[in-house]
Design a protein around this motif. Structure first.
Motif, short mmCIF file in Angstrom:
data_model
loop_
_atom_site.label_atom_id
_atom_site.label_comp_id
_atom_site.label_asym_id
_atom_site.label_seq_id
_atom_site.Cartn_x
_atom_site.Cartn_y
_atom_site.Cartn_z
N ARG A 195 10.19 13.72 -3.03
CA ARG A 195 11.18 14.52 -3.27
C ARG A 195 11.22 14.78 -5.08
NH1 ARG A 195 15.49 12.21 1.00
NH2 ARG A 195 15.11 13.88 2.44
N GLU A 196 10.91 13.72 -5.41
CA GLU A 196 10.64 13.62 -6.98
C GLU A 196 9.71 14.67 -7.45
OE1 GLU A 196 9.98 10.88 -10.74
OE2 GLU A 196 10.87 9.78 -8.87
N LEU A 197 8.55 14.34 -6.67
CA LEU A 197 7.39 15.20 -7.09
C LEU A 197 7.66 16.66 -6.67
CD1 LEU A 197 4.21 15.37 -7.82
CD2 LEU A 197 3.88 14.95 -5.43
N ALA A 198 8.25 17.04 -5.77
CA ALA A 198 8.80 18.46 -5.19
C ALA A 198 9.54 19.14 -6.55
CB ALA A 198 9.32 18.57 -4.10
N LYS B 45 2.08 8.87 8.23
CA LYS B 45 3.55 9.10 8.44
C LYS B 45 4.04 7.92 7.72
CE LYS B 45 2.78 11.35 12.93
NZ LYS B 45 2.06 12.28 11.96
N ILE B 46 3.99 8.07 6.34
CA ILE B 46 4.74 6.89 5.38
C ILE B 46 5.97 7.42 4.93
CG2 ILE B 46 4.37 5.52 3.20
CD1 ILE B 46 1.36 5.77 3.84
N ALA B 47 7.07 7.11 5.65
CA ALA B 47 8.18 7.64 5.44
C ALA B 47 9.01 7.02 4.30
CB ALA B 47 9.29 7.51 6.62
N THR B 48 8.62 5.95 3.82
CA THR B 48 9.04 5.16 2.60
C THR B 48 8.54 6.17 1.19
OG1 THR B 48 7.08 3.81 2.50
CG2 THR B 48 9.32 2.96 3.60
N ALA B 49 7.57 6.86 1.48
CA ALA B 49 7.33 7.76 0.39
C ALA B 49 8.28 9.14 0.13
CB ALA B 49 5.85 8.19 0.57
N ILE B 50 9.18 9.33 0.99
CA ILE B 50 9.92 10.33 0.90
C ILE B 50 10.92 10.44 -0.51
CG2 ILE B 50 12.05 11.57 1.93
CD1 ILE B 50 11.07 10.68 4.67
N PRO B 51 11.33 9.48 -1.13
CA PRO B 51 11.89 9.69 -2.25
C PRO B 51 11.07 10.23 -3.50
CG PRO B 51 12.73 7.49 -1.30
CD PRO B 51 11.64 8.08 -0.52
N ASP C 293 -3.70 14.35 -4.37
CA ASP C 293 -4.11 15.23 -3.38
C ASP C 293 -4.32 14.12 -2.25
OD1 ASP C 293 -3.75 17.80 -3.56
OD2 ASP C 293 -5.84 18.15 -4.15
N PHE C 294 -5.46 13.29 -2.40
CA PHE C 294 -5.78 12.17 -1.36
C PHE C 294 -4.35 11.51 -0.86
CE2 PHE C 294 -9.92 12.85 -3.05
CZ PHE C 294 -10.74 13.12 -2.01
N ALA C 295 -3.48 10.93 -2.15
CA ALA C 295 -2.33 10.32 -1.74
C ALA C 295 -1.47 11.01 -0.82
CB ALA C 295 -1.70 9.93 -2.86
N LEU C 296 -1.27 12.32 -1.06
CA LEU C 296 -0.36 13.37 -0.03
C LEU C 296 -1.03 13.32 1.20
CD1 LEU C 296 1.72 14.89 0.04
CD2 LEU C 296 0.68 17.02 -0.63
N ALA D 238 0.81 -1.11 -0.01
CA ALA D 238 0.11 -0.10 0.17
C ALA D 238 0.66 1.35 -0.07
CB ALA D 238 -0.96 -0.13 1.11
N ASN D 239 1.95 1.16 0.83
CA ASN D 239 3.03 2.51 0.64
C ASN D 239 3.42 2.73 -0.59
OD1 ASN D 239 2.51 2.26 3.66
ND2 ASN D 239 4.47 1.65 4.17
N GLN D 240 3.75 1.53 -1.33
CA GLN D 240 4.56 1.67 -2.72
C GLN D 240 3.25 2.26 -3.59
OE1 GLN D 240 7.35 1.17 -4.29
NE2 GLN D 240 6.23 1.89 -6.14
N VAL D 241 1.97 1.66 -3.40
CA VAL D 241 0.90 2.06 -4.32
C VAL D 241 0.62 3.79 -4.07
CG1 VAL D 241 -1.67 1.76 -4.94
CG2 VAL D 241 -0.17 0.06 -4.81
N LEU D 242 0.63 4.14 -2.71
CA LEU D 242 0.35 5.59 -2.42
C LEU D 242 1.49 6.25 -3.06
CD1 LEU D 242 -1.07 5.18 1.17
CD2 LEU D 242 -2.32 5.76 -0.85
N SER D 243 2.77 5.90 -3.06
CA SER D 243 3.74 6.65 -3.30
C SER D 243 3.59 6.93 -4.92
CB SER D 243 5.12 5.99 -3.26
OG SER D 243 5.30 5.90 -1.84
N GLU D 244 2.80 5.95 -5.77
CA GLU D 244 2.77 6.08 -6.99
C GLU D 244 1.60 6.98 -7.31
OE1 GLU D 244 1.91 2.02 -8.20
OE2 GLU D 244 4.03 1.40 -8.11
N TRP D 245 0.58 6.88 -6.38
CA TRP D 245 -0.68 7.85 -6.68
C TRP D 245 -0.11 9.31 -6.24
CZ3 TRP D 245 -5.15 5.38 -3.59
CH2 TRP D 245 -5.63 4.17 -4.14
#
Length: 115
Positions: free
Chosen positions: A85-88, A76-82, A66-69, A49-56
């Protein structure tokens, strides 16, 4: 279950709860239901789920992105940080009116998750 199968199931669930939210004219239905679903996942399902949310995160900033963010931030899904950063890095070239505000939220989320 493979990541692809899990992704398909999460996509189908997203569409279902999004339709319900639109019919009720209440977007918070989506967040509530996705939070509840996430809470039922075991460790392997949460990893997927963390991977999918990172994709979303890269979806439309006025929709699933917006919902994924919000979920990444709330859960607090820290694995989404990369991915954040790419999105930023991508958002400054986005011409949508909400992009600057979304970038601010992304940067705040990165900061919160990095603490």
């Amino acid at each position: 279950m493979t990541l692809d199968e899990f992704r398909s199931e999460m996509d189908a669930y997203w569409h279902s709860v999004n339709e319900e939210a639109e019919s009720r004219k209440d977007p918070y239905v989506v967040l509530d239901k996705l939070r509840r679903l996430y809470g039922k996942f075991d460790a392997d399902e949460r990893r997927m789920a963390n991977q999918v949310l990172s994709e979303w995160l890269f979806d439309d900033i006025n929709d699933r992105g917006d919902f994924a963010l919000a979920l990444v931030r709330d859960l607090k899904i820290a694995t989404a940080i990369p991915a954040l950063r790419e999105l930023a890095a991508r958002l400054p070239s986005n011409t949508e009116p909400g992009a600057p505000f979304h970038l601010k939220q992304v940067n705040e989320t990165i900061e919160e998750l990095s603490e």
